[in-house]
Scaffold this active site. Sequence first.
Site, PDB file in Angstrom:
ATOM      1  N   ARG A  61       2.553  21.673 -28.143  1.00 31.87           N
ATOM      2  CA  ARG A  61       1.231  21.255 -28.626  1.00 31.87           C
ATOM      3  C   ARG A  61       0.222  22.400 -28.523  1.00 31.87           C
ATOM      4  O   ARG A  61      -0.720  22.484 -29.322  1.00 31.87           O
ATOM      5  CB  ARG A  61       0.756  20.041 -27.832  1.00 31.87           C
ATOM      6  CG  ARG A  61      -0.481  19.351 -28.392  1.00 31.87           C
ATOM      7  CD  ARG A  61      -0.535  17.896 -27.956  1.00 31.87           C
ATOM      8  NE  ARG A  61      -0.544  17.747 -26.524  1.00 31.87           N
ATOM      9  CZ  ARG A  61      -1.650  17.587 -25.784  1.00 31.87           C
ATOM     10  NH1 ARG A  61      -2.826  17.563 -26.365  1.00 31.87           N
ATOM     11  NH2 ARG A  61      -1.566  17.442 -24.480  1.00 31.87           N
ATOM     12  N   HIS A  65      -2.585  23.447 -31.264  1.00 31.19           N
ATOM     13  CA  HIS A  65      -4.013  23.513 -30.975  1.00 31.19           C
ATOM     14  C   HIS A  65      -4.574  24.909 -31.202  1.00 31.19           C
ATOM     15  O   HIS A  65      -5.747  25.058 -31.545  1.00 31.19           O
ATOM     16  CB  HIS A  65      -4.276  23.056 -29.537  1.00 31.19           C
ATOM     17  CG  HIS A  65      -4.209  21.572 -29.367  1.00 31.19           C
ATOM     18  ND1 HIS A  65      -5.019  20.874 -28.491  1.00 31.19           N
ATOM     19  CD2 HIS A  65      -3.443  20.634 -29.985  1.00 31.19           C
ATOM     20  CE1 HIS A  65      -4.743  19.582 -28.563  1.00 31.19           C
ATOM     21  NE2 HIS A  65      -3.779  19.415 -29.456  1.00 31.19           N
ATOM     22  N   ASN A  92      -8.414  19.753 -25.249  1.00 32.30           N
ATOM     23  CA  ASN A  92      -7.460  20.703 -24.675  1.00 32.30           C
ATOM     24  C   ASN A  92      -7.265  20.537 -23.177  1.00 32.30           C
ATOM     25  O   ASN A  92      -6.418  21.228 -22.583  1.00 32.30           O
ATOM     26  CB  ASN A  92      -7.905  22.140 -24.963  1.00 32.30           C
ATOM     27  CG  ASN A  92      -7.639  22.553 -26.395  1.00 32.30           C
ATOM     28  OD1 ASN A  92      -6.715  22.064 -27.034  1.00 32.30           O
ATOM     29  ND2 ASN A  92      -8.465  23.455 -26.911  1.00 32.30           N
ATOM     30  N   HIS A 190       5.492  13.987 -31.853  1.00 32.98           N
ATOM     31  CA  HIS A 190       5.137  12.942 -30.892  1.00 32.98           C
ATOM     32  C   HIS A 190       6.372  12.235 -30.347  1.00 32.98           C
ATOM     33  O   HIS A 190       6.258  11.298 -29.568  1.00 32.98           O
ATOM     34  CB  HIS A 190       4.193  11.916 -31.529  1.00 32.98           C
ATOM     35  CG  HIS A 190       2.819  12.455 -31.783  1.00 32.98           C
ATOM     36  ND1 HIS A 190       1.848  11.762 -32.467  1.00 32.98           N
ATOM     37  CD2 HIS A 190       2.246  13.635 -31.439  1.00 32.98           C
ATOM     38  CE1 HIS A 190       0.747  12.486 -32.546  1.00 32.98           C
ATOM     39  NE2 HIS A 190       0.958  13.627 -31.932  1.00 32.98           N
TER      40      HIS A 190
END
Length: 322
Positions: A61, A65, A92, A190
Site C-alpha cells: 500500500r 500511496h 498514511n 484488498h
Amino acid sequence: MASLHVILKLALLVCFAFCHATQGLEVGYYHEKCPNLESVVKEVVYGVIYKEPTLAAPLLRMHFHDCFVRGCEGSVLLESPDNQSEKNAPPNLSLRGFEVIDKVKRAVEKACPCVVSCADILALVARDVTVAIQGPSWDVETGRKDGKVSILNEALFNLLPPFANITTLKQGFEQRGLNAKDLVVLSGSHTIGISHCSSFNNRLYNFTGKNDVDPTLDPNYIEKLKKKCIPGDQNSIVEMDPGSSLTFDVSYFELVSKRRGLFESDAALLDDSETKSYLQLQAYRNGPTFFKDFGDSMVKMGRIGVITGEEGEIRKVCTRVN
C-alpha cells in the site's frame, strides 16, 4: 513570426521533456551500475516477510500511496521537523514498514552507493512482498529519481478515501492515467491486510446519519462486523479478506460480489458495468486473469508522475533529501 517561433520551440521542449520522462523507465535500468540490485532487495524483503507476514499489505500500500500523491517519487518516505510531510497525513498513519524500506536502502547502498533511488526501492519492494505471500510477479521498471517535496495536505486531499463512490474512484484513476479495469484490478490488493473499524464503522451504525446500516452490505456480514466493532470504535481491527488476509489470492472478488466488501469503495465496484463485469469474471471463474492483470496494472501505476531528469535526486537516506 518571432512569437510563433518561440511558441513552437517551447512546445518542442515540453514534448522532449515528456518523452524523456516516459522513456526513462525500463526493466533492468540498473543492470550495469547495480547488477545484483533485485537479489539484494529480495533477500531483505523475504527475510522480513517470513518473520512478519502482516507487513506485506502496508508495504504494498505504501507504493500506492506514494504514486497517488506527486507520482512515484518517494515523497511518502520523507520526514519533516514539524510533522507536516505526507507520512503524517491521516490516510498514511496506518502505513507500517518504513523501517523495512530503510533496511533495504542500507543493503542497497552497501552494494551500490548512491545509485538506486528510494522510489525504485518502493516499487521493487511492492513486487517482492506480493510474491512472498503467494501473489504474482512482474518485471519492475526502474529509473525513477526521488522527489524533494512532501506535503501533508497533498496526501490528505489526493488519496482516495475508503468511502469514495464509483464516480470519484474512476475520476481519480483517470486523472493518473489509469482506467476502470486498473481500478478494479488494483482494488484486488484488498485481498491482504487489515483495517481499523473507523474506516467503515458508519456502514454498521450510522450510514446516513439516522442510526442506520448500509443497505448495500450483506446483513449477515454486518452482524459479524458488529461483534468486532462497537459504535464509535476507532482502534479495533478486522481482516479485509477474512481467513485469507495473509495470502494474495482472488477471494476478494468473491467477497465483493456477495456484498461483503469491507469499504464503500469496494461496494462501489458493483455500481459500474465495466468494473462489475471484471469483478464477476474473476469471482465466478476463479480469477483466470487476475494475477497477470495485477502485474500489468502495477507497472502502469508505477509510471505515474515519475521524475527521471535533474529535477530529482538519488537520496542517500530515504527519510530526508540530500
